[in-house]
Design a protein around this motif. Structure first.
Motif, PDB file in Angstrom:
ATOM      1  N   ASP A 131       0.822  -1.214   0.000  1.00 37.60           N
ATOM      2  CA  ASP A 131       0.000   0.000   0.000  1.00 37.60           C
ATOM      3  C   ASP A 131       0.856   1.264   0.000  1.00 37.60           C
ATOM      4  O   ASP A 131       0.497   2.263  -0.635  1.00 37.60           O
ATOM      5  N   ILE A 132       1.984   1.235   0.740  1.00 36.28           N
ATOM      6  CA  ILE A 132       2.879   2.399   0.743  1.00 36.28           C
ATOM      7  C   ILE A 132       3.401   2.665  -0.660  1.00 36.28           C
ATOM      8  O   ILE A 132       3.373   3.796  -1.155  1.00 36.28           O
ATOM      9  N   VAL A 133       3.869   1.631  -1.329  1.00 36.21           N
ATOM     10  CA  VAL A 133       4.447   1.793  -2.656  1.00 36.21           C
ATOM     11  C   VAL A 133       3.374   2.201  -3.662  1.00 36.21           C
ATOM     12  O   VAL A 133       3.603   3.040  -4.543  1.00 36.21           O
ATOM     13  N   LYS A 134       2.191   1.639  -3.524  1.00 37.43           N
ATOM     14  CA  LYS A 134       1.097   2.026  -4.423  1.00 37.43           C
ATOM     15  C   LYS A 134       0.783   3.513  -4.308  1.00 37.43           C
ATOM     16  O   LYS A 134       0.392   4.158  -5.287  1.00 37.43           O
ATOM     17  N   GLY A 135       0.935   4.068  -3.105  1.00 33.85           N
ATOM     18  CA  GLY A 135       0.554   5.450  -2.879  1.00 33.85           C
ATOM     19  C   GLY A 135       1.588   6.483  -3.256  1.00 33.85           C
ATOM     20  O   GLY A 135       1.335   7.690  -3.193  1.00 33.85           O
ATOM     21  N   ILE A 136       2.785   6.039  -3.656  1.00 31.87           N
ATOM     22  CA  ILE A 136       3.836   6.979  -4.037  1.00 31.87           C
ATOM     23  C   ILE A 136       3.477   7.682  -5.342  1.00 31.87           C
ATOM     24  O   ILE A 136       3.186   7.040  -6.357  1.00 31.87           O
ATOM     25  N   ALA A 137       3.491   9.014  -5.317  1.00 33.56           N
ATOM     26  CA  ALA A 137       3.185   9.776  -6.530  1.00 33.56           C
ATOM     27  C   ALA A 137       4.426   9.863  -7.413  1.00 33.56           C
ATOM     28  O   ALA A 137       5.517  10.207  -6.940  1.00 33.56           O
ATOM     29  N   VAL A 138       4.288   9.532  -8.673  1.00 30.73           N
ATOM     30  CA  VAL A 138       5.425   9.513  -9.601  1.00 30.73           C
ATOM     31  C   VAL A 138       5.089  10.324 -10.842  1.00 30.73           C
ATOM     32  O   VAL A 138       3.940  10.345 -11.302  1.00 30.73           O
ATOM     33  N   PRO A 139       6.098  10.988 -11.414  1.00 36.17           N
ATOM     34  CA  PRO A 139       5.883  11.705 -12.670  1.00 36.17           C
ATOM     35  C   PRO A 139       5.821  10.728 -13.835  1.00 36.17           C
ATOM     36  O   PRO A 139       6.502   9.703 -13.832  1.00 36.17           O
ATOM     37  N   VAL A 140       5.012  11.044 -14.835  1.00 32.55           N
ATOM     38  CA  VAL A 140       4.865  10.166 -15.996  1.00 32.55           C
ATOM     39  C   VAL A 140       5.097  10.968 -17.272  1.00 32.55           C
ATOM     40  O   VAL A 140       4.155  11.414 -17.938  1.00 32.55           O
ATOM     41  N   PRO A 141       6.365  11.176 -17.635  1.00 27.30           N
ATOM     42  CA  PRO A 141       6.654  11.869 -18.896  1.00 27.30           C
ATOM     43  C   PRO A 141       6.352  10.954 -20.077  1.00 27.30           C
ATOM     44  O   PRO A 141       6.183   9.743 -19.912  1.00 27.30           O
ATOM     45  N   PRO A 142       6.302  11.496 -21.282  1.00 22.59           N
ATOM     46  CA  PRO A 142       6.083  10.661 -22.471  1.00 22.59           C
ATOM     47  C   PRO A 142       7.176   9.598 -22.602  1.00 22.59           C
ATOM     48  O   PRO A 142       8.311   9.786 -22.157  1.00 22.59           O
ATOM     49  N   LEU A 143       6.845   8.477 -23.237  1.00 23.85           N
ATOM     50  CA  LEU A 143       7.781   7.361 -23.333  1.00 23.85           C
ATOM     51  C   LEU A 143       9.067   7.732 -24.068  1.00 23.85           C
ATOM     52  O   LEU A 143      10.149   7.254 -23.713  1.00 23.85           O
ATOM     53  N   ASP A 144       8.989   8.577 -25.106  1.00 27.18           N
ATOM     54  CA  ASP A 144      10.218   8.937 -25.810  1.00 27.18           C
ATOM     55  C   ASP A 144      11.132   9.765 -24.911  1.00 27.18           C
ATOM     56  O   ASP A 144      12.363   9.656 -24.983  1.00 27.18           O
ATOM     57  N   GLU A 145      10.571  10.595 -24.052  1.00 28.48           N
ATOM     58  CA  GLU A 145      11.375  11.356 -23.096  1.00 28.48           C
ATOM     59  C   GLU A 145      11.974  10.422 -22.045  1.00 28.48           C
ATOM     60  O   GLU A 145      13.127  10.570 -21.637  1.00 28.48           O
ATOM     61  N   GLN A 146      11.206   9.423 -21.627  1.00 27.62           N
ATOM     62  CA  GLN A 146      11.731   8.433 -20.680  1.00 27.62           C
ATOM     63  C   GLN A 146      12.935   7.702 -21.271  1.00 27.62           C
ATOM     64  O   GLN A 146      13.946   7.493 -20.595  1.00 27.62           O
ATOM     65  N   LYS A 147      12.846   7.312 -22.544  1.00 29.67           N
ATOM     66  CA  LYS A 147      13.947   6.593 -23.179  1.00 29.67           C
ATOM     67  C   LYS A 147      15.196   7.458 -23.271  1.00 29.67           C
ATOM     68  O   LYS A 147      16.320   6.985 -23.080  1.00 29.67           O
ATOM     69  N   ARG A 148      15.030   8.746 -23.570  1.00 30.25           N
ATOM     70  CA  ARG A 148      16.177   9.660 -23.651  1.00 30.25           C
ATOM     71  C   ARG A 148      16.863   9.775 -22.289  1.00 30.25           C
ATOM     72  O   ARG A 148      18.097   9.669 -22.197  1.00 30.25           O
ATOM     73  N   ILE A 149      16.104   9.956 -21.243  1.00 27.27           N
ATOM     74  CA  ILE A 149      16.662  10.094 -19.895  1.00 27.27           C
ATOM     75  C   ILE A 149      17.328   8.786 -19.462  1.00 27.27           C
ATOM     76  O   ILE A 149      18.433   8.780 -18.927  1.00 27.27           O
ATOM     77  N   ALA A 150      16.654   7.666 -19.716  1.00 25.57           N
ATOM     78  CA  ALA A 150      17.204   6.371 -19.314  1.00 25.57           C
ATOM     79  C   ALA A 150      18.520   6.085 -20.021  1.00 25.57           C
ATOM     80  O   ALA A 150      19.447   5.526 -19.425  1.00 25.57           O
ATOM     81  N   SER A 151      18.641   6.464 -21.278  1.00 26.32           N
ATOM     82  CA  SER A 151      19.881   6.233 -22.019  1.00 26.32           C
ATOM     83  C   SER A 151      21.054   6.972 -21.378  1.00 26.32           C
ATOM     84  O   SER A 151      22.160   6.429 -21.250  1.00 26.32           O
ATOM     85  N   ILE A 152      20.821   8.216 -20.981  1.00 26.88           N
ATOM     86  CA  ILE A 152      21.879   8.998 -20.328  1.00 26.88           C
ATOM     87  C   ILE A 152      22.276   8.355 -18.998  1.00 26.88           C
ATOM     88  O   ILE A 152      23.458   8.163 -18.699  1.00 26.88           O
ATOM     89  N   LEU A 153      21.273   8.004 -18.185  1.00 21.66           N
ATOM     90  CA  LEU A 153      21.554   7.468 -16.856  1.00 21.66           C
ATOM     91  C   LEU A 153      22.138   6.058 -16.917  1.00 21.66           C
ATOM     92  O   LEU A 153      22.957   5.686 -16.074  1.00 21.66           O
TER      93      LEU A 153
END
Length: 415
Positions: free
Chosen positions: A354-376
């Motif tokens: 329940d704690i993890v379910k309640g964590i608020a997370v940002p949801v950028p577009p998938l192409d932006e997620q892929k760009r960020i993930a590649s750098i990291l």
């Protein structure tokens, strides 16, 4: 090694005698010292667990003490003796030794042996680290979960016994090597920590969408609305379900993952099909998240397996998240801080589904997620991949030192 070679040519050109540890010393078991007996002052004491976690090849001071009253009842190591931890869950650590070089006798716990001998103390302690010693001890180790070796078995292990002058010269060389190796490791570890800080800075900057301009982030949503999050389950008693059969299901434990690592690729144990039916099965691509102890660490499974109730499983997120992006997001300082805040401030902190379910997370577009993930991901490989980068260089330094140590203690045996 020319100084050692010269001494060998002068003092034992026909070879060095090998003797059993029992021929050149005796093993005396410690007694009666519990971890709860340790205090901050009094009679110096070495608990076997501290040999694994605190001491190196030798020491002149003890981390802990016992009262004068208890100290008078305990067996003690004299200056020059070795203190040997004879139990461990890891075969490599069984019989880890420290040479006691202090001025007074020290008390020794029951799961340790005192080795009183005729050799140069550091020489014999260095010998306990060599491959030659490790290879000989293997056949004497007993036990299942807790592995141990007896004093009688240690007494049967052969050690090269060159003249004292050669032992002292080897110790002088290894002391210099050890100091240099420690200095080099410290430099590399400082560089590695700097890279960790750099990675964390870029990660948290890239994942701080509120501070970015032009970003297409449009929503922040509770993680439980975007993914399935459930707790693992354990068949009990677990030992009844452990199997080596080919149809066994991988049983994922904390020990199967590397702290700071990204993927789960294999397990040490499997459970039966019946045990798997009483557990929680995960699929390749699912996340698991530790929910106690070092809680909140995410890992991506590359295998099908089962998880116990010390894990949470996160799945069915592919419509909202690119896998590597979610991995870095869950590791971010902001999410980790929120986990810690919600897990509570007691002695034992736990995450639940329940704690993890309640964590608020940002949801950028998938192409932006892929760009960020590649750098990291590129930073993550440099910092954490044990097959490349600075961690591998640290490992190479250790291997180089171990090679020279073993080479120095390798002698032609006298006829």
């Amino acid at each position: 090694m020319s100084s050692v070679d010269a001494l060998i040519a002068a003092l034992c050109s026909s070879g060095v005698e090998y003797k059993t540890l029992g021929e050149v010393g005796e093993f005396i078991r410690g007694n009666g010292l519990q971890k709860s007996d340790l205090v901050d002052s009094g009679v110096g004491a070495i608990h076997y667990g501290q040999i694994h976690t605190h001491y190196g090849t030798w020491t002149r001071t003890t981390k802990s003490f016992v009262s004068e009253t208890l100290g008078s009842k305990l067996r003690k190591a004299q200056p020059g003796d070795l203190v040997i931890a004879t139990t461990s869950e890891d075969d490599q650590a069984v019989a880890k030794a420290v040479a006691w070089l202090g001025e007074a006798a020290v008390a020794v716990s029951g799961d340790a042996y005192i080795y009183r001998h005729q050799l140069e103390p550091k020489y014999v302690s260095y010998f306990f680290q060599t491959d030659r010693f490790q290879d000989q001890k293997k056949s004497f180790i007993t036990g299942t979960k807790v592995r141990r070796i007896s004093g009688n078995s240690l007494a049967r292990i052969f050690v090269p016994v060159p003249p004292l002058e050669i032992q002292q010269e080897i110790v002088a060389i290894l002391d210099r090597f050890s100091k240099l190796e420690a200095e080099l490791e410290a430099e590399l570890e400082a560089e590695l920590e700097a890279r960790h800080r750099q990675y964390r800075h870029y990660r948290d900057t890239l994942l701080n969408f509120s501070a970015q301009t032009g970003c297409r982030v449009t929503k922040t949503i509770a993680l439980g609305e975007l993914a399935t999050i459930v707790r693992g389950a354990s068949p009990r008693p677990i030992r009844q379900f452990i199997t080596k059969d080919a149809d066994g299901v991988p049983w994922i434990k904390i020990g199967d993952v590397v702290a700071g690592g990204k993927y789960i690729t294999n397990t040490k144990e499997k459970v039966t099909v019946e045990g798997a039916s009483k557990s929680r099965r995960i699929q390749p691509g699912d996340f698991i998240l530790s929910n106690s102890m070092s809680f909140g660490r995410p890992y991506i499974s590359k295998i099908e397996g089962c998880i116990h109730d010390g894990w949470l499983a996160i799945s069915d997120f592919s419509e909202s998240f690119e896998s590597s992006f979610l991995y870095h997001l869950l590791r971010s300082d902001s999410i980790q801080a929120e986990f810690a805040r919600r897990a509570g401030s007691g002695t034992v902190q736990n995450l639940n589904a329940d704690i993890v379910k309640g964590i608020a997370v940002p949801v950028p577009p998938l192409d932006e997620q892929k760009r960020i993930a590649s750098i990291l991901d590129s930073f993550d490989v440099l910092v954490n991949d044990l097959s490349s980068g600075l961690p591998a260089e640290i490992g190479a330094r250790r291997q180089q030192y171990e090679y020279y140590r073993d080479r120095l203690m390798m002698f032609k045996e006298a006829a």
